[in-house]
Scaffold this motif. Structure first.
Motif, PDB file in Angstrom:
ATOM      1  N   ASN A  54       0.871  -1.177   0.201  1.00  0.00           N
ATOM      2  CA  ASN A  54      -0.010   0.059  -0.047  1.00  0.00           C
ATOM      3  C   ASN A  54       0.882   1.343  -0.077  1.00  0.00           C
ATOM      4  O   ASN A  54       1.990   1.299   1.018  1.00  0.00           O
ATOM      5  CB  ASN A  54      -0.839  -0.033   1.216  1.00  0.00           C
ATOM      6  CG  ASN A  54      -1.777  -0.947   1.432  1.00  0.00           C
ATOM      7  OD1 ASN A  54      -2.620  -1.611   0.167  1.00  0.00           O
ATOM      8  ND2 ASN A  54      -2.120  -1.585   2.586  1.00  0.00           N
ATOM      9  N   TYR A  74       0.593   5.222   0.711  1.00  0.00           N
ATOM     10  CA  TYR A  74      -0.149   6.422   1.143  1.00  0.00           C
ATOM     11  C   TYR A  74       0.772   7.502   0.869  1.00  0.00           C
ATOM     12  O   TYR A  74       1.849   7.725   0.873  1.00  0.00           O
ATOM     13  CB  TYR A  74      -0.347   6.326   2.550  1.00  0.00           C
ATOM     14  CG  TYR A  74      -1.115   5.011   3.296  1.00  0.00           C
ATOM     15  CD1 TYR A  74      -0.649   3.896   3.324  1.00  0.00           C
ATOM     16  CD2 TYR A  74      -2.389   5.267   3.600  1.00  0.00           C
ATOM     17  CE1 TYR A  74      -1.206   2.873   3.650  1.00  0.00           C
ATOM     18  CE2 TYR A  74      -3.359   4.324   3.970  1.00  0.00           C
ATOM     19  CZ  TYR A  74      -2.672   3.007   4.139  1.00  0.00           C
ATOM     20  OH  TYR A  74      -3.159   1.824   4.552  1.00  0.00           O
ATOM     21  N   HIS A 132     -12.281  -1.293   8.101  1.00  0.00           N
ATOM     22  CA  HIS A 132     -12.879  -2.385   7.291  1.00  0.00           C
ATOM     23  C   HIS A 132     -12.418  -3.594   8.036  1.00  0.00           C
ATOM     24  O   HIS A 132     -11.551  -3.819   9.047  1.00  0.00           O
ATOM     25  CB  HIS A 132     -12.597  -2.430   5.802  1.00  0.00           C
ATOM     26  CG  HIS A 132     -10.759  -2.451   6.079  1.00  0.00           C
ATOM     27  ND1 HIS A 132      -9.938  -1.443   6.331  1.00  0.00           N
ATOM     28  CD2 HIS A 132      -9.882  -3.693   5.787  1.00  0.00           C
ATOM     29  CE1 HIS A 132      -8.546  -1.659   6.072  1.00  0.00           C
ATOM     30  NE2 HIS A 132      -8.772  -3.253   5.902  1.00  0.00           N
ATOM     31  N   PHE A 138      -7.873   1.138  15.483  1.00  0.00           N
ATOM     32  CA  PHE A 138      -7.969  -0.422  16.017  1.00  0.00           C
ATOM     33  C   PHE A 138      -9.434  -0.290  16.510  1.00  0.00           C
ATOM     34  O   PHE A 138      -9.662   0.027  17.717  1.00  0.00           O
ATOM     35  CB  PHE A 138      -6.906  -0.835  16.790  1.00  0.00           C
ATOM     36  CG  PHE A 138      -7.136  -2.425  16.988  1.00  0.00           C
ATOM     37  CD1 PHE A 138      -7.029  -3.258  15.918  1.00  0.00           C
ATOM     38  CD2 PHE A 138      -6.934  -2.682  18.525  1.00  0.00           C
ATOM     39  CE1 PHE A 138      -7.382  -4.584  16.502  1.00  0.00           C
ATOM     40  CE2 PHE A 138      -7.276  -4.042  18.875  1.00  0.00           C
ATOM     41  CZ  PHE A 138      -7.260  -5.070  18.022  1.00  0.00           C
ATOM     42  N   ALA A 169      -7.662 -10.936  17.314  1.00  0.00           N
ATOM     43  CA  ALA A 169      -7.550  -9.695  16.443  1.00  0.00           C
ATOM     44  C   ALA A 169      -7.794  -9.875  14.986  1.00  0.00           C
ATOM     45  O   ALA A 169      -7.997  -8.805  14.430  1.00  0.00           O
ATOM     46  CB  ALA A 169      -6.415  -9.016  16.939  1.00  0.00           C
ATOM     47  N   HIS A 179     -10.638  -2.102  11.443  1.00  0.00           N
ATOM     48  CA  HIS A 179      -9.341  -1.302  11.516  1.00  0.00           C
ATOM     49  C   HIS A 179      -9.334  -0.425  10.289  1.00  0.00           C
ATOM     50  O   HIS A 179      -9.937  -0.656   9.174  1.00  0.00           O
ATOM     51  CB  HIS A 179      -8.021  -2.262  11.612  1.00  0.00           C
ATOM     52  CG  HIS A 179      -7.993  -3.332  10.251  1.00  0.00           C
ATOM     53  ND1 HIS A 179      -8.279  -4.298  10.338  1.00  0.00           N
ATOM     54  CD2 HIS A 179      -7.157  -2.954   9.335  1.00  0.00           C
ATOM     55  CE1 HIS A 179      -8.316  -4.956   9.103  1.00  0.00           C
ATOM     56  NE2 HIS A 179      -7.300  -4.084   8.420  1.00  0.00           N
ATOM     57  N   ARG A 195       3.968   7.111   2.581  1.00  0.00           N
ATOM     58  CA  ARG A 195       3.956   5.974   3.455  1.00  0.00           C
ATOM     59  C   ARG A 195       3.782   4.836   2.821  1.00  0.00           C
ATOM     60  O   ARG A 195       2.868   4.596   1.969  1.00  0.00           O
ATOM     61  CB  ARG A 195       2.910   6.125   4.592  1.00  0.00           C
ATOM     62  CG  ARG A 195       2.757   4.630   5.501  1.00  0.00           C
ATOM     63  CD  ARG A 195       1.732   4.795   6.477  1.00  0.00           C
ATOM     64  NE  ARG A 195       1.864   3.744   7.674  1.00  0.00           N
ATOM     65  CZ  ARG A 195       0.830   2.797   7.678  1.00  0.00           C
ATOM     66  NH1 ARG A 195      -0.187   2.657   6.808  1.00  0.00           N
ATOM     67  NH2 ARG A 195       0.997   1.619   8.337  1.00  0.00           N
ATOM     68  N   ARG A 203       0.351 -11.820   3.709  1.00  0.00           N
ATOM     69  CA  ARG A 203      -0.782 -12.829   4.189  1.00  0.00           C
ATOM     70  C   ARG A 203      -0.689 -14.227   3.615  1.00  0.00           C
ATOM     71  O   ARG A 203       0.198 -14.555   2.619  1.00  0.00           O
ATOM     72  CB  ARG A 203      -1.903 -12.163   3.431  1.00  0.00           C
ATOM     73  CG  ARG A 203      -2.418 -10.588   3.778  1.00  0.00           C
ATOM     74  CD  ARG A 203      -2.845  -9.888   2.406  1.00  0.00           C
ATOM     75  NE  ARG A 203      -3.063  -8.514   3.131  1.00  0.00           N
ATOM     76  CZ  ARG A 203      -4.140  -7.995   3.591  1.00  0.00           C
ATOM     77  NH1 ARG A 203      -5.207  -8.665   3.822  1.00  0.00           N
ATOM     78  NH2 ARG A 203      -4.067  -6.612   3.853  1.00  0.00           N
TER      79      ARG A 203
HETATM   80  C1  MD5 Z   1      -1.935  -0.464   6.507  1.00  0.00           C
HETATM   81  N1  MD5 Z   1      -3.478  -2.110   5.692  1.00  0.00           N
HETATM   82  O1  MD5 Z   1      -1.600   0.070   7.596  1.00  0.00           O
HETATM   83  C2  MD5 Z   1      -3.094  -1.560   6.913  1.00  0.00           C
HETATM   84  C3  MD5 Z   1      -2.171  -2.536   7.817  1.00  0.00           C
HETATM   85  C4  MD5 Z   1      -4.872  -3.503   4.604  1.00  0.00           C
HETATM   86  C5  MD5 Z   1      -4.628  -2.689   5.610  1.00  0.00           C
HETATM   87  O2  MD5 Z   1      -5.588  -2.755   6.788  1.00  0.00           O
HETATM   88  O3  MD5 Z   1      -5.889  -4.198   4.600  1.00  0.00           O
HETATM   89  O4  MD5 Z   1      -4.158  -3.551   3.483  1.00  0.00           O
HETATM   90  S1  MD5 Z   1      -2.808  -4.312   7.851  1.00  0.00           S
HETATM   91  C6  MD5 Z   1      -3.580  -4.051   9.251  1.00  0.00           C
HETATM   92  C7  MD5 Z   1      -4.617  -5.075  10.107  1.00  0.00           C
HETATM   93  C8  MD5 Z   1      -4.638  -6.355   9.525  1.00  0.00           C
HETATM   94  C9  MD5 Z   1      -5.315  -7.458   9.809  1.00  0.00           C
HETATM   95  C10 MD5 Z   1      -6.277  -7.294  10.980  1.00  0.00           C
HETATM   96  C11 MD5 Z   1      -5.854  -6.096  11.649  1.00  0.00           C
HETATM   97  C12 MD5 Z   1      -5.274  -5.085  11.277  1.00  0.00           C
HETATM   98  N2  MD5 Z   1      -6.658  -5.929  13.002  1.00  0.00           N
HETATM   99  O5  MD5 Z   1      -7.195  -6.562  13.577  1.00  0.00           O
HETATM  100  O6  MD5 Z   1      -6.571  -4.677  13.520  1.00  0.00           O
HETATM  101  O7  MD5 Z   1      -2.080  -0.083   5.438  1.00  0.00           O
END
Ligand code: MD5
Ligand code: FE
Length: 203
Positions: A110, A112, A121, A146, A172, A177, A194, A200
């Protein structure tokens, strides 16, 4: 150092700083053939976050929905392999977080820029929710949101800086999030962006 978030999730502060050069080389290798682009949501809105992928499958979004695909819809070719050094670092982070045997088959990258955001989501397009998601933050900082198991639940805020690695597993894994709008800033290595890598086990 380790910052616990909740049962199943934690932040490895500064984990990847000493590997920043090889991480950026790995990302650049992917970008050479599969550059960042802003996909559309099923509603037709262009996402403010630009994305690309590597691995056996990559996360894609278009009018037909969200899914994992072996092909980049932009050019019809397969995603490149996850660069070996990146996969090794993700497995090491998972191990340190208490998830031995993590075998990522997909990495979403990603990008930003100032003002980019990711609304609340759940990550639920993967087949195996037992595997954690390992997330590397690089470049300028973000406020990570979160939440709980329902969109309406209140959110906790976490500052994610260059080098921080978050691991989301166990209870979690399916929490809501997001990422608050990115503030204008500059990082010495990455400039005004960023980059977040999410490793995954999608299939
Ligand atoms: C990001 N990206 O900072 C975040 C980091 C995405 C996304 O959310 O879907 O690409 S991954 C954070 C994450 C993944 C799975 C579960 C949780 C957080 N959670 O339980 O909060 O670009
Ligand atoms: Fe997510």
């Amino acid at each position: 150092w380790v910052e616990p978030i909740c049962d199943g999730a934690l932040i490895l502060r500064h984990f990847s700083v000493q590997h920043e050069t090889e991480i950026m080389e790995g990302i650049q290798q992917v970008l050479n053939s599969h550059p960042f682009r802003q996909m559309r949501t099923p509603n037709g809105h262009r996402m403010s976050v630009a994305m690309t992928c590597c691995g056996d499958v990559g996360w894609v979004s278009d009018k037909d929905g969200y899914r994992y695909s072996p092909y980049n819809p932009e050019n019809g070719t397969r995603w490149p392999d996850i660069p070996e050094r990146l996969a090794a670092l993700a497995m090491q982070a998972a191990l340190e977080a208490g998830y031995p045997g993590f075998q990522p088959d997909s990495c979403l990258i990603n990008q930003y820029q100032t003002g980019s955001r990711l609304s609340l989501h759940q990550d639920k397009d993967e087949k195996n929710f037992a595997a954690p998601i390992v997330s590397f933050s690089l470049g300028i900082s973000a406020t990570f949101l979160f939440g709980g198991m329902q969109r309406s639940d209140s959110v906790q805020r976490y500052h994610l800086a260059h080098g921080d690695v978050a691991v989301w597993g166990g209870p979690a894994r399916l929490r809501y999030h997001g990422v608050a709008p990115i503030k204008d800033a500059a990082h010495p290595l990455l400039g005004t962006q960023r980059i977040n890598l999410t490793f995954r086990q999608a299939m």
